[in-house]
Write an enzyme that holds these catalytic residues in place. Structure first.
Site, short mmCIF file in Angstrom:
data_model
loop_
_atom_site.label_atom_id
_atom_site.label_comp_id
_atom_site.label_asym_id
_atom_site.label_seq_id
_atom_site.Cartn_x
_atom_site.Cartn_y
_atom_site.Cartn_z
N HIS A 281 -36.37 47.21 -11.11
CA HIS A 281 -35.38 47.96 -11.89
C HIS A 281 -35.88 49.40 -12.14
CE1 HIS A 281 -34.41 43.77 -13.71
NE2 HIS A 281 -33.38 44.09 -12.95
N LYS B 158 -25.95 33.35 -19.11
CA LYS B 158 -27.22 33.18 -18.38
C LYS B 158 -28.34 32.67 -19.29
CE LYS B 158 -26.88 36.42 -14.49
NZ LYS B 158 -27.55 37.56 -13.83
N ARG C 194 -31.28 44.59 -2.71
CA ARG C 194 -32.61 44.21 -2.23
C ARG C 194 -32.54 43.62 -0.83
NH1 ARG C 194 -33.26 40.88 -7.59
NH2 ARG C 194 -31.05 40.93 -7.15
N SER D 256 -36.00 39.15 -12.00
CA SER D 256 -36.47 38.74 -13.34
C SER D 256 -36.77 37.24 -13.40
CB SER D 256 -35.42 39.10 -14.39
OG SER D 256 -35.16 40.48 -14.38
P1 ADP Z 1 -27.44 41.19 -13.01
O1 ADP Z 1 -27.40 39.94 -13.83
O2 ADP Z 1 -26.35 42.16 -13.34
O3 ADP Z 1 -27.62 41.01 -11.53
P2 ADP Z 1 -30.18 42.06 -13.08
O4 ADP Z 1 -30.97 42.48 -14.27
O5 ADP Z 1 -30.65 40.86 -12.36
O6 ADP Z 1 -28.71 41.92 -13.59
O7 ADP Z 1 -30.09 43.26 -12.08
C1 ADP Z 1 -29.50 44.48 -12.42
C2 ADP Z 1 -29.37 45.30 -11.17
O8 ADP Z 1 -30.65 45.60 -10.68
C3 ADP Z 1 -28.65 44.59 -10.02
O9 ADP Z 1 -27.92 45.55 -9.30
C4 ADP Z 1 -29.78 44.06 -9.18
O10 ADP Z 1 -29.41 43.94 -7.83
C5 ADP Z 1 -30.78 45.16 -9.36
N1 ADP Z 1 -32.14 44.68 -9.15
C6 ADP Z 1 -32.76 43.61 -9.69
N2 ADP Z 1 -34.02 43.49 -9.22
C7 ADP Z 1 -34.20 44.53 -8.36
C8 ADP Z 1 -35.27 44.94 -7.51
N3 ADP Z 1 -36.40 44.26 -7.42
N4 ADP Z 1 -35.07 46.02 -6.76
C9 ADP Z 1 -33.91 46.70 -6.80
N5 ADP Z 1 -32.86 46.36 -7.54
C10 ADP Z 1 -33.00 45.29 -8.32
#
Ligand code: ADP
Length: 160
Positions: free
Chosen positions: A17, A41, A90, A128
């Protein structure tokens, strides 16, 4: 003044992130990391705890702020005069969902553009859930999250 939202659950924020936030902060005048409460979630951290961690992690970027929001994202974008939604891409499996959401959001608000950004390749495996799983088995999560977040995860898992 170009403003982008970076929405997500961020339970918790990872280096993946943070990589995307850094890229977005270089492209936009203002980036608002938008924390979804996401009770469906059943997050490990409350929205307020996630917000605090993000604020701490982004404090070196003066144009990045963080807000909690639960509702229709494009409405929040309009309220904040944001013209872009940043999402991370990703792997190819992220694409289908992101494409669908981008089309839905465009249908709801023509003026809000979705931008998919790729993180540095060393973060393509990171999410996460993996971090929480590794931590729950006592694994080393130092290369996944900043040290102060690793500490908060450990404490939270002990409390559970
Ligand atoms: P959500 O539940 O909306 O997917 P996340 O916190 O999992 O929320 O992710 C928020 C955003 O960050 C999403 O667009 C996700 O694809 C992106 N994201 C999560 N992990 C990574 C990573 N390792 N690299 C790049 N983008 C990421």
């Amino acid at each position: 003044m170009k403003t982008a939202l970076y929405p997500g659950t961020f339970d918790p924020l990872t280096y993946g992130h943070i990589d995307i936030i850094g890229r977005a902060s270089a492209l936009f005048d203002r980036v608002i990391v938008t924390v979804a409460k996401n009770p469906k979630k059943t997050p490990l951290f409350t929205a307020e705890e996630r917000e605090d961690m993000i604020r701490e992690a982004v404090k070196s970027w003066p144009n990045v702020t963080c807000e909690i929001f639960d509702g229709l994202l494009v409405q929040f974008a309009k309220d904040r005069q944001a013209t872009a939604l940043i999402r991370g891409l990703r792997v190819i499996s992220d694409f289908e969902y992101e494409l669908q959401m981008a089309h839905v959001n465009r249908r709801l608000a023509q003026e809000v553009v979705t931008i998919l950004m790729m993180p540095g390749e060393k973060y393509t495996y990171l999410n996460s859930s993996i971090v929480k799983e590794v931590a729950s088995f006592g694994g080393d999560i130092q290369s996944f999250v900043p040290p102060f977040i690793a500490e908060k995860i450990k404490i939270k898992l002990i409390q559970k």
